[in-house]
Write a protein that holds these residues in place. Structure first.
Motif, short mmCIF file in Angstrom:
data_model
loop_
_atom_site.label_atom_id
_atom_site.label_comp_id
_atom_site.label_asym_id
_atom_site.label_seq_id
_atom_site.Cartn_x
_atom_site.Cartn_y
_atom_site.Cartn_z
N LEU A 30 -9.04 -7.07 14.41
CA LEU A 30 -9.15 -7.59 15.76
C LEU A 30 -10.60 -7.91 16.10
O LEU A 30 -10.90 -8.82 16.87
N LEU A 206 -1.59 3.68 21.16
CA LEU A 206 -1.09 3.24 22.45
C LEU A 206 0.00 4.18 22.95
O LEU A 206 0.97 4.45 22.22
N ARG A 220 -1.28 1.44 16.08
CA ARG A 220 -1.19 0.01 15.79
C ARG A 220 -2.36 -0.39 14.91
O ARG A 220 -3.52 -0.19 15.27
N HIS A 222 -4.79 -3.12 12.78
CA HIS A 222 -5.34 -4.45 13.06
C HIS A 222 -4.35 -5.53 12.59
O HIS A 222 -4.07 -6.48 13.32
N ASP A 224 -1.04 -5.46 12.04
CA ASP A 224 0.25 -5.62 12.71
C ASP A 224 0.09 -6.10 14.15
O ASP A 224 0.87 -6.94 14.62
N LEU A 225 -0.93 -5.62 14.86
CA LEU A 225 -1.10 -6.03 16.25
C LEU A 225 -1.63 -7.47 16.33
O LEU A 225 -1.22 -8.24 17.21
N GLN A 228 1.39 -9.69 15.79
CA GLN A 228 2.25 -9.76 16.96
C GLN A 228 1.67 -10.71 18.02
O GLN A 228 2.38 -11.57 18.55
N ALA A 229 0.39 -10.52 18.33
CA ALA A 229 -0.24 -11.35 19.36
C ALA A 229 -0.28 -12.81 18.95
O ALA A 229 -0.02 -13.72 19.75
N HIS A 253 1.99 -3.35 26.83
CA HIS A 253 2.30 -4.15 25.65
C HIS A 253 2.35 -5.64 25.94
O HIS A 253 1.92 -6.45 25.12
N GLY A 257 -0.71 -7.73 24.12
CA GLY A 257 -0.42 -8.51 22.92
C GLY A 257 0.91 -9.20 22.87
O GLY A 257 1.47 -9.36 21.79
N VAL A 362 5.59 -0.79 23.11
CA VAL A 362 4.43 -0.80 22.22
C VAL A 362 4.78 -0.41 20.79
O VAL A 362 4.05 -0.74 19.86
N TYR A 416 5.51 -5.49 12.79
CA TYR A 416 4.69 -4.94 13.86
C TYR A 416 5.38 -3.76 14.54
O TYR A 416 5.00 -3.37 15.64
#
Length: 460
Positions: A30, A206, A220, A222, A224-225, A228-229, A253, A257, A362, A416
């Motif tokens: 991220l 989270l 979470r 880097h 997988d999040l 998702q985003a 959530h 993202g 989340v 994710y």
């Protein structure tokens, strides 16, 4: 793949290979996302909060200096730090700075108070707390001091004061118990060499809901999040010209993202953070008051936002008196709970935009209607899973798959949906199947078109 944070369950290697081969996990952190946007879109506006406007270049520099400041004050890689801020720029800056320093931020809802924050601090052995000095009439510094007196590992408290105000406790200081207090704006130092990090490492912890009352945290990574985003941003055709209003708590959530803040950053768009709503219930849950939200949409030409059903109803009630120009708005996501059909039917025509239903939390799958879905589909259910590699099962009480049209418990695994909670092995033994499916605790049925309709919760 780098080892996971202690207390976290990794994805099996075969699934890591599958998600990497599919291009879902790209090996970027991220922090890489923010650095990349600063290089590509340096002069573009990244964050807006009231009269404050921060470009991507400015945001990246502030994150760089704060990360160095955290390291200077003893926040080491892998350590956990509670972030307990409302929707202010410091929330985004602190979360990215902690990640850049190698620490693991633990964003807590603004509505949390001593009991919840203390439990989260104990579970994570948090070495630091980032919060407002006071907010909505509540003294966060005093709360943090009480928690630090109970748990000797919490030895750093960083506070944010409103513009033009100073802390009643003074500047940097150390209390008799040895806890150090710093104004967050003093956490600043010349940046050093960049820390090498793996995208498979945990980026954030989270909080998620728990029926037992004990805190549950979802790790979470880097990879997988970010996936998702990015996937959520692609699904709603987000571009650099979009303006996203974070009208829900920034760590939730949807606002974080779904695509939210991270998805907007992934395309170089602009995030408008909900301004301080002032005293009262809105101040404790960081949900923007309806008149202020509608005014923000008009003023900043917001194109996309996310709400929960209760907020949607408050916006509908406020519309006649608001007289705000909402013509820029093209999509409103509504999640957190199934929206009553009467609210859904009113919302899109009243706001003059498309409605998207979103289901998920989340730690589980995101199920969404598509912007191009017919109105009947959007009004009737929650849509389809975000990822083509989301594996969804609906099962009866004996764990057998039910036929389409029949109701069963929703189970899920995917790129994710983490394979466990943080330091919760007994809970996870019940919450996950032997082959890694999360038992969401929600009941749903599948329509002939493949859409999911969430119908309630599993009893007991």
């Amino acid at each position: 793949m780098a080892p996971m944070l202690e207390g976290c369950t990794p994805w099996p290697e075969e699934f890591v290979d599958r998600y990497c081969a599919a291009g879902h996990w790209r090996g970027s952190t991220l922090d890489d996302l923010l650095r990349g946007r600063a290089l590509e879109h340096g002069p573009r506006t990244a964050l807006v909060h009231g009269a404050t406007r921060i470009t991507y270049g400015q945001l990246n520099r502030r994150v760089d200096r704060m990360a160095a400041g955290f390291r200077l004050r003893g926040v080491r890689p892998g350590r956990r730090v509670v972030v307990h801020l409302p929707n202010v720029p410091e929330f985004v800056i602190a979360v990215f700075a902690l990640m850049r320093s190698g620490a693991v931020p633990v964003p807590c809802p603004p509505a949390y108070r001593a009991a919840e924050v203390s439990e989260v601090a104990l579970l994570t052995q948090a070495v630091g707390y980032v919060g407002p000095g006071t907010y909505g009439g509540f003294d966060h510094t005093a709360m943090a001091a009480d928690i630090a007196a109970r748990w000797p590992f919490l030895r750093r408290v960083f506070t944010v004061e409103p513009p033009g105000e100073s802390s009643p406790y003074g500047g940097a200081r150390t209390d008799p118990a040895g806890c150090h207090y710093f104004p967050l704006d003093s956490v600043d130092a010349p940046p050093g060499p960049a820390l090498q990090q793996s995208a498979g490492q945990v980026a954030l912890l989270l909080p998620c809901g728990s029926t037992s009352g004990a805190p549950l945290l979802v790790p979470r990574t880097h990879d997988d999040l970010a996936y998702q985003a990015r996937a959520a941003a692609e699904l709603v055709s987000l571009t650099a010209d979009d303006v996203y209003l974070a009208a829900l708590p920034a760590g939730s959530h949807l606002a974080l993202g779904g695509p939210g803040i991270l998805g907007t950053f992934s395309v170089g768009g602009t995030v408008v953070l909900a301004e301080d709503p002032g005293p009262g219930p809105a101040a404790t849950d960081a949900t923007l008051a309806p008149h202020a939200a509608l005014a923000a949409v008009a003023r900043e030409r917001v194109t996309v936002t996310s709400v929960v059903p209760e907020v949607a109803r408050s916006w509908l009630d406020a519309l006649p008196a608001a007289r705000a120009d909402l013509s820029s708005l093209r999509l409103v996501q509504i999640g957190g709970a199934p929206v009553p059909r009467t609210t859904a039917e009113r919302l899109a025509p009243a706001l003059g935009c498309r409605l998207q239903q979103v289901f998920g939390g989340v730690g589980g799958p995101l199920v969404l209607t598509r912007p191009a879905d017919p109105d009947a589909t959007v009004l009737a259910g929650q849509g389809r899973p975000l990822s083509p590699d989301d594996e969804i099962r609906l099962v009866d009480g004996a764990g057998r798959d039910v036929a389409d049209g029949e109701t069963g418990e929703l189970l899920a695994r995917g790129p994710y949906t983490p394979r466990g909670h943080y330091r919760a092995p007994e809970h996870d033994a019940r919450a996950f199947t032997a082959d890694g499916y999360l038992r969401t605790g929600h009941l749903a049925r599948r329509t002939p078109t493949g859409d999911l309709v969430v119908t309630g919760r599993v009893e007991g």
